[in-house]
Design a protein around this motif. Structure first.
Motif, PDB file in Angstrom:
ATOM      1  N   VAL A   1       0.840  -1.202   0.000  1.00 26.14           N
ATOM      2  CA  VAL A   1       0.000   0.000   0.000  1.00 26.14           C
ATOM      3  C   VAL A   1       0.871   1.248   0.000  1.00 26.14           C
ATOM      4  N   LEU A   2       1.890   1.278   0.855  1.00 27.74           N
ATOM      5  CA  LEU A   2       2.768   2.447   0.914  1.00 27.74           C
ATOM      6  C   LEU A   2       3.502   2.662  -0.412  1.00 27.74           C
ATOM      7  N   LEU A   3       4.000   1.608  -1.008  1.00 29.35           N
ATOM      8  CA  LEU A   3       4.679   1.709  -2.303  1.00 29.35           C
ATOM      9  C   LEU A   3       3.722   2.232  -3.371  1.00 29.35           C
ATOM     10  N   HIS A   4       2.506   1.708  -3.377  1.00 28.84           N
ATOM     11  CA  HIS A   4       1.477   2.116  -4.342  1.00 28.84           C
ATOM     12  C   HIS A   4       1.151   3.607  -4.190  1.00 28.84           C
ATOM     13  N   LEU A   5       0.970   4.062  -2.962  1.00 27.92           N
ATOM     14  CA  LEU A   5       0.631   5.471  -2.729  1.00 27.92           C
ATOM     15  C   LEU A   5       1.798   6.393  -3.072  1.00 27.92           C
ATOM     16  N   ARG A   6       3.022   5.956  -2.794  1.00 28.45           N
ATOM     17  CA  ARG A   6       4.199   6.770  -3.155  1.00 28.45           C
ATOM     18  C   ARG A   6       4.345   6.880  -4.669  1.00 28.45           C
ATOM     19  N   ALA A   7       4.017   5.813  -5.373  1.00 36.55           N
ATOM     20  CA  ALA A   7       4.173   5.792  -6.832  1.00 36.55           C
ATOM     21  C   ALA A   7       3.069   6.574  -7.556  1.00 36.55           C
ATOM     22  N   HIS A   8       1.960   6.841  -6.866  1.00 36.17           N
ATOM     23  CA  HIS A   8       0.813   7.509  -7.498  1.00 36.17           C
ATOM     24  C   HIS A   8       0.357   8.687  -6.623  1.00 36.17           C
ATOM     25  N   PRO A   9       0.996   9.849  -6.776  1.00 33.39           N
ATOM     26  CA  PRO A   9       0.644  11.007  -5.933  1.00 33.39           C
ATOM     27  C   PRO A   9      -0.838  11.378  -5.993  1.00 33.39           C
ATOM     28  N   ASP A  10      -1.476  11.195  -7.144  1.00 32.02           N
ATOM     29  CA  ASP A  10      -2.905  11.516  -7.239  1.00 32.02           C
ATOM     30  C   ASP A  10      -3.736  10.579  -6.351  1.00 32.02           C
ATOM     31  N   LEU A  11      -3.360   9.306  -6.311  1.00 28.53           N
ATOM     32  CA  LEU A  11      -4.050   8.362  -5.433  1.00 28.53           C
ATOM     33  C   LEU A  11      -3.732   8.644  -3.964  1.00 28.53           C
ATOM     34  N   ASN A  12      -2.506   9.065  -3.704  1.00 29.64           N
ATOM     35  CA  ASN A  12      -2.128   9.410  -2.342  1.00 29.64           C
ATOM     36  C   ASN A  12      -3.012  10.551  -1.828  1.00 29.64           C
ATOM     37  N   LEU A  13      -3.217  11.564  -2.662  1.00 34.92           N
ATOM     38  CA  LEU A  13      -4.070  12.686  -2.289  1.00 34.92           C
ATOM     39  C   LEU A  13      -5.521  12.227  -2.110  1.00 34.92           C
ATOM     40  N   ALA A  14      -6.000  11.378  -3.006  1.00 32.19           N
ATOM     41  CA  ALA A  14      -7.366  10.852  -2.891  1.00 32.19           C
ATOM     42  C   ALA A  14      -7.524  10.000  -1.627  1.00 32.19           C
ATOM     43  N   PHE A  15      -6.490   9.243  -1.268  1.00 38.00           N
ATOM     44  CA  PHE A  15      -6.535   8.438  -0.046  1.00 38.00           C
ATOM     45  C   PHE A  15      -6.575   9.356   1.179  1.00 38.00           C
ATOM     46  N   SER A  16      -5.818  10.442   1.138  1.00 35.60           N
ATOM     47  CA  SER A  16      -5.863  11.418   2.230  1.00 35.60           C
ATOM     48  C   SER A  16      -7.258  12.007   2.363  1.00 35.60           C
ATOM     49  N   ALA A  17      -7.905  12.306   1.244  1.00 36.76           N
ATOM     50  CA  ALA A  17      -9.271  12.836   1.276  1.00 36.76           C
ATOM     51  C   ALA A  17     -10.230  11.794   1.855  1.00 36.76           C
ATOM     52  N   TYR A  18     -10.055  10.533   1.493  1.00 35.31           N
ATOM     53  CA  TYR A  18     -10.874   9.452   2.038  1.00 35.31           C
ATOM     54  C   TYR A  18     -10.733   9.394   3.561  1.00 35.31           C
ATOM     55  N   LEU A  19      -9.489   9.448   4.036  1.00 32.94           N
ATOM     56  CA  LEU A  19      -9.248   9.399   5.478  1.00 32.94           C
ATOM     57  C   LEU A  19      -9.846  10.616   6.181  1.00 32.94           C
ATOM     58  N   ALA A  20      -9.778  11.788   5.538  1.00 30.18           N
ATOM     59  CA  ALA A  20     -10.369  12.998   6.129  1.00 30.18           C
ATOM     60  C   ALA A  20     -11.885  12.854   6.249  1.00 30.18           C
ATOM     61  N   ARG A  21     -12.534  12.282   5.243  1.00 25.99           N
ATOM     62  CA  ARG A  21     -13.988  12.051   5.318  1.00 25.99           C
ATOM     63  C   ARG A  21     -14.312  11.089   6.458  1.00 25.99           C
ATOM     64  N   ARG A  22     -13.517  10.043   6.600  1.00 21.37           N
ATOM     65  CA  ARG A  22     -13.731   9.084   7.696  1.00 21.37           C
ATOM     66  C   ARG A  22     -13.548   9.756   9.057  1.00 21.37           C
TER      67      ARG A  22
END
Length: 194
Positions: free
Chosen positions: A91-112
């Motif tokens: 998961v960490l490797l995937h998020l580091r490799a895809h900054p747009d997904l990293n930002l979207a994951f941060s938004a997901y966590l903020a909603r939670r």
């Protein structure tokens, strides 16, 4: 309907865990191995024997494990369940490799996080009617029709009511003309709820 997180973790192959009631997904203090998604069933997260959250189908749990070394809670299946385990390193490797997904994951966590804060505030309300109206308002029922995605008995437990008190309060709101229902899970709040 796809879970809110599913696009964010697309491309990572999870391990599928088939669980029976009481099966342990993770133990507090153990080394973090993964973050988890509930596919079916429910998983209770507890700290020192007290349940702090129940993960329902379509939700992640153990997200803090991405940034820690040990699990902060125990996670135990409440009944038969299927849980997907996404390896922490992948998961960490995937998020580091895809900054747009990293930002979207941060938004997901903020909603939670916002949803968790809203639930905490809801739990501070004293009366059953206040809790039910606040829950339905948070879910969007004051703006129009909503359809709840989980059984009403689960919602009752989440907001700290017995299912009997929850159903009785819904009936009272309907009888007073303050709530309309469609089927078992469709709701629309109307008028003054005080």
């Amino acid at each position: 309907m796809a879970a809110d997180y599913s696009k964010l973790l697309e491309g990572i192959r999870p391990n599928r865990l088939m669980l029976a009631a009481g099966d342990v997904v993770m133990r507090a203090g153990d080394k973090v191995a993964a973050i988890y998604a509930v596919e079916t069933g429910r998983v209770a997260l507890s700290r020192h024997g007290s349940v702090v959250h129940v993960a329902d189908p379509g939700t992640l749990f153990g997200e803090s494990g991405l940034f820690g070394e040990t699990n902060p809670v125990d996670a135990v299946a409440m009944g038969p369940a299927v849980v997907l385990a996404y390896a922490q390193a992948q998961v960490l490797l995937h998020l580091r490799a895809h900054p747009d997904l990293n930002l979207a994951f941060s938004a997901y966590l903020a909603r939670r996080l916002n949803a968790a804060r809203a639930r905490i505030e809801l739990g501070k309300l004293r009366g059953a009617q206040d809790r039910v109206v606040a829950f339905l308002t948070q879910a969007g029922a004051a703006e129009g029709w909503i359809k709840l995605g989980q059984p009403l008995s689960h919602i009752a437990a989440d907001i700290g009511l017995t299912h009997e008190a929850f159903y009785r309060t819904l009936r009272k709101l309907v009888d007073a003309g303050l709530l309309e229902r469609q089927g078992r899970r469709g709701f629309w709040l109307k008028g003054d709820h005080a």
